[in-house]
Motif scaffolding. Sequence first.
Motif, mmCIF file in Angstrom:
data_model
loop_
_atom_site.group_PDB
_atom_site.id
_atom_site.type_symbol
_atom_site.label_atom_id
_atom_site.label_comp_id
_atom_site.label_asym_id
_atom_site.label_seq_id
_atom_site.Cartn_x
_atom_site.Cartn_y
_atom_site.Cartn_z
ATOM 1 N N UNK A 1 0.836 -1.210 0.000
ATOM 2 C CA UNK A 1 0.000 0.000 0.000
ATOM 3 C C UNK A 1 0.865 1.253 0.000
ATOM 4 N N UNK A 2 1.941 1.212 0.771
ATOM 5 C CA UNK A 2 2.846 2.366 0.848
ATOM 6 C C UNK A 2 3.527 2.593 -0.497
ATOM 7 N N UNK A 3 3.941 1.516 -1.136
ATOM 8 C CA UNK A 3 4.591 1.623 -2.455
ATOM 9 C C UNK A 3 3.643 2.278 -3.462
ATOM 10 N N UNK A 4 2.379 1.845 -3.447
ATOM 11 C CA UNK A 4 1.394 2.440 -4.350
ATOM 12 C C UNK A 4 1.264 3.942 -4.101
ATOM 13 N N UNK A 5 1.313 4.300 -2.825
ATOM 14 C CA UNK A 5 1.149 5.711 -2.467
ATOM 15 C C UNK A 5 2.322 6.551 -2.958
ATOM 16 N N UNK A 6 3.543 6.142 -2.619
ATOM 17 C CA UNK A 6 4.695 6.983 -2.957
ATOM 18 C C UNK A 6 5.007 6.984 -4.454
ATOM 19 N N UNK A 7 4.423 6.051 -5.186
ATOM 20 C CA UNK A 7 4.600 6.032 -6.645
ATOM 21 C C UNK A 7 3.902 7.230 -7.292
ATOM 22 N N UNK A 8 2.783 7.610 -6.736
ATOM 23 C CA UNK A 8 1.954 8.635 -7.385
ATOM 24 C C UNK A 8 1.838 9.938 -6.602
ATOM 25 N N UNK A 9 2.200 9.930 -5.332
ATOM 26 C CA UNK A 9 1.947 11.107 -4.501
ATOM 27 C C UNK A 9 3.232 11.837 -4.131
ATOM 28 N N UNK A 10 3.089 13.106 -3.833
ATOM 29 C CA UNK A 10 4.188 13.905 -3.291
ATOM 30 C C UNK A 10 3.600 14.910 -2.302
ATOM 31 N N UNK A 11 4.490 15.603 -1.611
ATOM 32 C CA UNK A 11 4.072 16.590 -0.612
ATOM 33 C C UNK A 11 3.253 15.929 0.500
ATOM 34 N N UNK A 12 3.932 15.101 1.296
ATOM 35 C CA UNK A 12 3.261 14.423 2.403
ATOM 36 C C UNK A 12 4.216 14.296 3.585
ATOM 37 N N UNK A 13 3.649 13.982 4.750
ATOM 38 C CA UNK A 13 4.445 13.646 5.942
ATOM 39 C C UNK A 13 3.844 12.389 6.555
ATOM 40 N N UNK A 14 4.667 11.662 7.287
ATOM 41 C CA UNK A 14 4.222 10.430 7.947
ATOM 42 C C UNK A 14 3.852 10.745 9.395
ATOM 43 N N UNK A 15 2.757 10.174 9.854
ATOM 44 C CA UNK A 15 2.300 10.366 11.231
ATOM 45 C C UNK A 15 2.295 9.061 11.990
ATOM 46 N N UNK A 16 2.534 9.171 13.308
ATOM 47 C CA UNK A 16 2.363 8.034 14.197
ATOM 48 C C UNK A 16 1.038 8.172 14.917
ATOM 49 N N UNK A 17 1.083 8.684 16.165
ATOM 50 C CA UNK A 17 -0.153 8.858 16.932
ATOM 51 C C UNK A 17 -0.407 10.319 17.269
ATOM 52 N N UNK A 18 0.254 11.225 16.561
ATOM 53 C CA UNK A 18 0.029 12.668 16.681
ATOM 54 C C UNK A 18 0.214 13.184 18.109
ATOM 55 N N UNK A 19 1.246 12.712 18.778
ATOM 56 C CA UNK A 19 1.529 13.160 20.146
ATOM 57 C C UNK A 19 2.631 14.212 20.213
ATOM 58 N N UNK A 20 3.127 14.647 19.056
ATOM 59 C CA UNK A 20 4.088 15.738 19.051
ATOM 60 C C UNK A 20 3.397 17.018 19.499
ATOM 61 N N UNK A 21 4.152 17.893 20.137
ATOM 62 C CA UNK A 21 3.578 19.144 20.631
ATOM 63 C C UNK A 21 3.428 20.185 19.521
ATOM 64 N N UNK A 22 4.346 20.166 18.546
ATOM 65 C CA UNK A 22 4.376 21.219 17.546
ATOM 66 C C UNK A 22 3.878 20.784 16.184
ATOM 67 N N UNK A 23 4.653 21.116 15.145
ATOM 68 C CA UNK A 23 4.186 20.928 13.771
ATOM 69 C C UNK A 23 5.001 19.920 12.971
ATOM 70 N N UNK A 24 5.838 19.100 13.645
ATOM 71 C CA UNK A 24 6.686 18.148 12.906
ATOM 72 C C UNK A 24 5.880 17.058 12.208
ATOM 73 N N UNK A 25 4.682 16.749 12.710
ATOM 74 C CA UNK A 25 3.894 15.648 12.124
ATOM 75 C C UNK A 25 2.729 16.150 11.274
ATOM 76 N N UNK A 26 2.741 17.429 10.923
ATOM 77 C CA UNK A 26 1.600 18.006 10.215
ATOM 78 C C UNK A 26 1.950 18.418 8.787
ATOM 79 N N UNK A 27 0.973 18.231 7.905
ATOM 80 C CA UNK A 27 1.081 18.669 6.515
ATOM 81 C C UNK A 27 -0.318 19.103 6.086
ATOM 82 N N UNK A 28 -0.408 20.208 5.385
ATOM 83 C CA UNK A 28 -1.718 20.728 5.006
ATOM 84 C C UNK A 28 -2.404 19.886 3.936
ATOM 85 N N UNK A 29 -1.627 19.126 3.137
ATOM 86 C CA UNK A 29 -2.215 18.440 1.990
ATOM 87 C C UNK A 29 -2.435 16.942 2.209
#
Length: 440
Positions: free
Chosen positions: A33-61
């Motif tokens: 599934x990941x391979x299919x995604x990165x083949x066609x997509x760009x401008x993304x970030x990977x998230x775990x459980x969103x427990x970071x305090x700031x903006x390291x795990x966030x992407x608008x798109x």
Amino acid sequence: KILIMLKSKNVNTSWGNNIKTYPIVYKPKSYSDIIKFITTKKNFIVQGNQKSYGDVCLNYKQVVSMGKLKNIISFDKKNGIIEVESGLLLKDLLRIIIPNGWFVPTTPGTKYVSLGGMVANNIHGKNIKKNHIKHYIKKIKLMQLNKKIITCSKKKQKKIFDLTIGGFGLTGIILTITIKLKKISSHFIDQKIVEFTNYNEFYKTYEKNNKYVYAVSWIDKFNKDYIIGLHYFGNHSNKNDKKTFFFKEQKIGFLKLHILKMFFNNHLLFKLMNFFFRYYKKFFYKKNCTIDDFFYPQDYTLDWNKVYGSRGFFQMQFIVSKKNFQKLLGEISYFLKKNSFFSCFVVIKKYNEKGKFLNFSGKGYSISFDFAIRDNFKILKYFLNKMIKKYNLAVNLSKDLVTDKSNVSFLKNYKLFKKDISLINKDNKINSIFSKRLGI
């Protein structure tokens, strides 16, 4: 197998709840599934459980959420070496390893983080020595943008290994992590809590209790002349009991939420609450407490971040030398009082870590402040950046929300990180609000 794609109707944010985003969220169930995604997509970030305090795990798109990839690949119970998928939460790992006599060698203040997030942020805990998770990672399995899966370690693909630990998810998609665990006899901690009321006591108490593996200091109040609070020291107990104990998972509740909001938004009420807390803990603390009590007290309420209100909060953490420690706290105290600010949570740790690239490293004292975001946020942000420059403070970028690009761009480590990341993360395909803010 079908790649799950959800168009977010709900807000996608971090634990600080300070930036609201509405990206498309992808939830792969397999590596294909990941391979299919990165083949066609760009401008993304990977998230775990969103427990970071700031903006390291966030992407608008676009966001890739690893929550469905949470298997344990292998567990050598004799030698304490375990390989897990990056979406596994720490709490689920602890339920397995503690009854078998093992613990994570260093842990953040919540067990609701993903293992991938722990590695991407090179988390630290209360350890007095070797306080980065990097010391205990044996190897990482990483999917790069060319769709190749590589295994990196201290001996193999070392540069990628070093860039990935504390690389904020920018080197590729972490699939699995192999960790060397810490041997324990039980789920209990032998705890000691000591009050200090001035700077001399603060320093000397650390020196007198150097037999402990873990230490952290909670601060009640401070200014240029005094510092008052509690030192928490701990060692794993020799009591032979490996049962796993966890707090009952509960949400904050309507009534409790509004009571806490009242205290967290009123400085006098908050000071009163801290006063009673300090004296209660000073005399009535548990000398033999659980791992949960010692490492994860904030997990007692799962959604305590709500007490800061709808605009959220941010945590500022930096390292200051012992030489400038008292002087800096004096300046911060004066500024906060003059501008009617107050921090709801101040924690100090003795710190001595070396690190590559953008890892949180240095020697001195690590200080963390939690601030609710208010209308005068820009004034506070300007002041903090001024202090970073004046005292040459090392900022924990994994929690950061306010550091100016000018405060990191001149650093040699920043330039090396940016250069080496660009060779791996071609065309800046993986990016976050954080990486764009700092021009990585």
